[in-house]
Design an enzyme around this catalytic site. Structure first.
Site, PDB file in Angstrom:
ATOM      1  N   LYS A  13      69.560  54.678  86.262  1.00 54.18           N
ATOM      2  CA  LYS A  13      70.143  55.603  86.089  1.00 54.18           C
ATOM      3  C   LYS A  13      70.926  56.010  84.819  1.00 54.18           C
ATOM      4  O   LYS A  13      71.195  57.064  84.513  1.00 54.18           O
ATOM      5  CB  LYS A  13      71.245  55.480  87.176  1.00 54.18           C
ATOM      6  N   ARG A  88      82.326  53.093  92.883  1.00 53.15           N
ATOM      7  CA  ARG A  88      81.556  51.957  93.530  1.00 53.15           C
ATOM      8  C   ARG A  88      82.053  51.535  94.736  1.00 53.15           C
ATOM      9  O   ARG A  88      81.617  50.535  95.500  1.00 53.15           O
ATOM     10  CB  ARG A  88      81.474  50.908  92.402  1.00 53.15           C
ATOM     11  N   ARG A 127      65.133  42.175  81.007  1.00 55.98           N
ATOM     12  CA  ARG A 127      65.988  43.075  80.256  1.00 55.98           C
ATOM     13  C   ARG A 127      66.696  42.033  78.886  1.00 55.98           C
ATOM     14  O   ARG A 127      67.121  40.862  79.326  1.00 55.98           O
ATOM     15  CB  ARG A 127      67.114  43.674  81.070  1.00 55.98           C
ATOM     16  N   ARG A 160      71.810  39.505  78.535  1.00 59.72           N
ATOM     17  CA  ARG A 160      73.333  39.727  78.817  1.00 59.72           C
ATOM     18  C   ARG A 160      73.803  39.054  80.183  1.00 59.72           C
ATOM     19  O   ARG A 160      72.605  38.939  81.002  1.00 59.72           O
ATOM     20  CB  ARG A 160      73.372  41.284  79.127  1.00 59.72           C
ATOM     21  N   ARG A 171      75.230  41.230  91.984  1.00 57.95           N
ATOM     22  CA  ARG A 171      75.677  42.542  91.711  1.00 57.95           C
ATOM     23  C   ARG A 171      75.078  43.410  93.025  1.00 57.95           C
ATOM     24  O   ARG A 171      75.631  44.300  93.532  1.00 57.95           O
ATOM     25  CB  ARG A 171      75.006  43.042  90.511  1.00 57.95           C
TER      26      ARG A 171
END
Length: 214
Positions: A13, A88, A127, A160, A171
């Site tokens: 997104k 959220r 990532r 990260r 998550r």
């Protein structure tokens, strides 16, 4: 045009938001970016937010609601805005509805970029980001020329904390439990547009624009 973009962590997104912002000349309101900036500056809000974000948990609703309300109240979005990473939870969605109503603002559409959990886990665990300039990479899809080193500034690439596998799973579980119900919230309002996020970035973008129109 006032948009809200949703999707599980790693659904792409952020990439789509960037393309849509450019295409429609919208103002970007990203709670993730706001919090990262606050954490970088070691502000009071940043220190508090880091306690939650580093564990892959959501920042408390009242903190996030207040930050978004403050930004929306400035009315500094001449062509409209895009909300990214908010709301959220049901409570955040209700708070946003109330804020928009108070400010006399209407949402044009809510975009949901939909991708399977197993695909997202692979995407996110791979990532990497430059510790110096922040340029993003992926070990499989977009690797640096030299392993672990940024192509642009020579900085070291890091993962990260919220991209570590345990944090990613946490998550995704939080999203499925707390954020997924929001789809029904916006479906009832006739605002929801569901997009298949498993396609290429360009295909996803074209699908979104075709559903939104010009």
């Amino acid at each position: 045009m006032n948009l809200l973009i949703m999707g599980k962590p790693g659904a792409g997104k952020g990439t789509q938001a960037k393309k849509l912002l450019e295409h429609y000349k919208l103002t970007h309101i990203s709670t993730g970016d706001i919090y990262r900036e606050e954490m970088k500056n070691n502000s009071k809000i940043g220190i508090e937010a880091k306690k939650y974000i580093s564990q892959g948990n959501l920042v408390p609703d009242d903190m996030t609601n207040e930050i978004v309300k403050k930004v929306l109240s400035t009315h500094k979005y001449p062509n409209g805005f895009m909300l990214d990473g908010y709301p959220r939870t049901d409570a955040q969605a209700d708070a946003l509805d109330a804020t928009l109503n108070d400010l006399g603002i209407k949402l044009t559409a809510v975009i949901n970029v939909d991708v399977r959990d197993d695909v997202l886990l692979h995407r996110m665990a791979g990532r990497r980001v430059c510790s110096n300039c922040g340029h993003p990479y992926h070990v499989d899809y977009h690797p640096p020329k030299v392993k672990g080193i940024c192509d642009f500034c020579g900085g070291h690439l890091v993962q990260r904390p919220d991209d570590l596998e345990d944090a990613v799973m946490n998550r995704l579980n939080i999203y499925n439990e707390k954020t997924r119900p929001l789809l029904q919230h916006y479906q009832k309002q006739g605002l929801l547009r569901i997009i298949d996020g498993g396609k290429t970035s360009d295909e996803v973008f074209n699908d979104i624009v075709s559903k939104l129109g010009e």
